[in-house]
Design a protein around this motif. Structure first.
Motif, short mmCIF file in Angstrom:
data_model
loop_
_atom_site.label_atom_id
_atom_site.label_comp_id
_atom_site.label_asym_id
_atom_site.label_seq_id
_atom_site.Cartn_x
_atom_site.Cartn_y
_atom_site.Cartn_z
N ALA A 40 0.83 -1.21 0.00
CA ALA A 40 0.00 0.00 0.00
C ALA A 40 0.86 1.26 0.00
CB ALA A 40 -0.93 0.00 1.21
N GLY A 41 1.89 1.26 0.83
CA GLY A 41 2.78 2.42 0.90
C GLY A 41 3.47 2.67 -0.43
N LEU A 42 3.94 1.60 -1.08
CA LEU A 42 4.60 1.75 -2.38
C LEU A 42 3.63 2.24 -3.45
CD1 LEU A 42 6.89 -1.43 -2.44
CD2 LEU A 42 7.58 0.96 -2.08
N LEU A 43 2.38 1.79 -3.39
CA LEU A 43 1.37 2.27 -4.34
C LEU A 43 1.17 3.77 -4.21
CD1 LEU A 43 -1.34 -0.55 -4.19
CD2 LEU A 43 0.10 0.05 -6.16
N ILE A 44 1.12 4.26 -2.98
CA ILE A 44 0.95 5.70 -2.75
C ILE A 44 2.18 6.46 -3.25
CG2 ILE A 44 0.72 7.50 -0.99
CD1 ILE A 44 -0.92 5.49 0.65
N VAL A 45 3.36 5.91 -3.01
CA VAL A 45 4.59 6.54 -3.50
C VAL A 45 4.58 6.63 -5.02
CG1 VAL A 45 7.10 6.26 -3.70
CG2 VAL A 45 5.97 5.87 -1.49
N VAL A 46 4.13 5.56 -5.69
CA VAL A 46 4.06 5.55 -7.15
C VAL A 46 3.06 6.59 -7.65
CG1 VAL A 46 3.35 4.19 -9.16
CG2 VAL A 46 4.81 3.17 -7.41
#
Length: 249
Positions: A108-114
């Protein structure tokens, strides 16, 4: 509401209270200038406590609704159910909830970063240059986001939507969980639009899309954690997502 559901409701309400009180550690946005003028004689700390009333009432109501319907559609709060001796057949372990929660949180965190990386060049400078007053502290992000928002959006809203769909369709089906998951995540994203309009009177379409995606994409992951491993796993994932964002953004 039977005794077991009452215990769960009270337990989750207390957990929600912990998250709401963590708002005191942040620079809370105050009302508009006219309201502030009328409240000038009130002690600032008392004013902060007054601002906590609404979120606490909402999280308490969400915990109540969730407690009424979550188990009717097969959703679980496994660790609390075991701790409160609500169910004796709980098969989830602390380890599995933690492992899957951390995994989901990283995703989830990586999706937001992307999403942030893709949209930042498209966002108006007036949004990017907004002052950071009212920014939540890390503790508030972890406790309010990880606890309060999960009780509200997953345990309360998502559980209720699945239950309503099951009543309408006279049975529970797997697609209902995905519909409820996506709808609750999108509603959370849409709920940020009024605050956006307060600061940016005329947002661009890209800014609308960014706010919607940035605030809903992770919610779908958290909803999946709730479906598969229970509310505590969704909470763990939400906490971990904030850690990832803190490190990478």
């Amino acid at each position: 509401m039977n005794k077991n559901k009452l215990k769960l409701w009270l337990c989750l309400s207390l957990i929600g209270l912990l998250g709401v009180v963590s708002l005191l550690l942040s620079d809370l946005p105050l009302p508009d200038k006219e309201a502030v003028a009328q409240l000038k004689d009130i002690d600032p700390l008392i004013l902060k406590f007054m601002l906590l009333v609404n979120p606490f009432m909402i999280v308490t109501a969400a915990a109540f609704l969730g407690s009424l319907v979550y188990d009717k559609v097969g959703l679980r709060v496994p660790l609390f159910e075991r701790m409160l001796k609500i169910r004796e057949d709980v098969v989830y372990s602390y380890r599995s909830v933690f492992v899957w929660g951390v995994t989901g949180g990283v995703i989830a965190g990586l999706l937001i970063v992307v999403v942030n990386s893709i949209f930042t060049p498209l966002l108006p400078s007036e949004y990017l240059n907004l002052p950071q007053s009212g920014e939540f502290s890390m503790i508030t992000k972890l406790l309010y986001g990880g606890l309060v928002e999960e009780i509200m959006m997953r345990f309360g809203l998502m559980s209720l939507l699945v239950w309503l769909l099951s009543k309408a369709m006279k049975g529970v089906n797997g697609w209902m969980f995905w519909v409820a998951n996506i709808v609750s995540a999108l509603l959370f994203g849409l709920g940020h639009f009024p605050a956006l309009l307060t600061f940016i009177p005329d947002p661009t379409i890209w800014l609308y899309i960014y706010i919607l995606l940035a605030n809903s994409v992770a919610g779908i992951v958290f909803g999946y954690m709730y479906m598969k491993w229970g509310l505590e796993c969704a909470m763990c994932a939400h906490l971990m997502a904030h850690v990832v964002m803190y490190i990478m953004l």
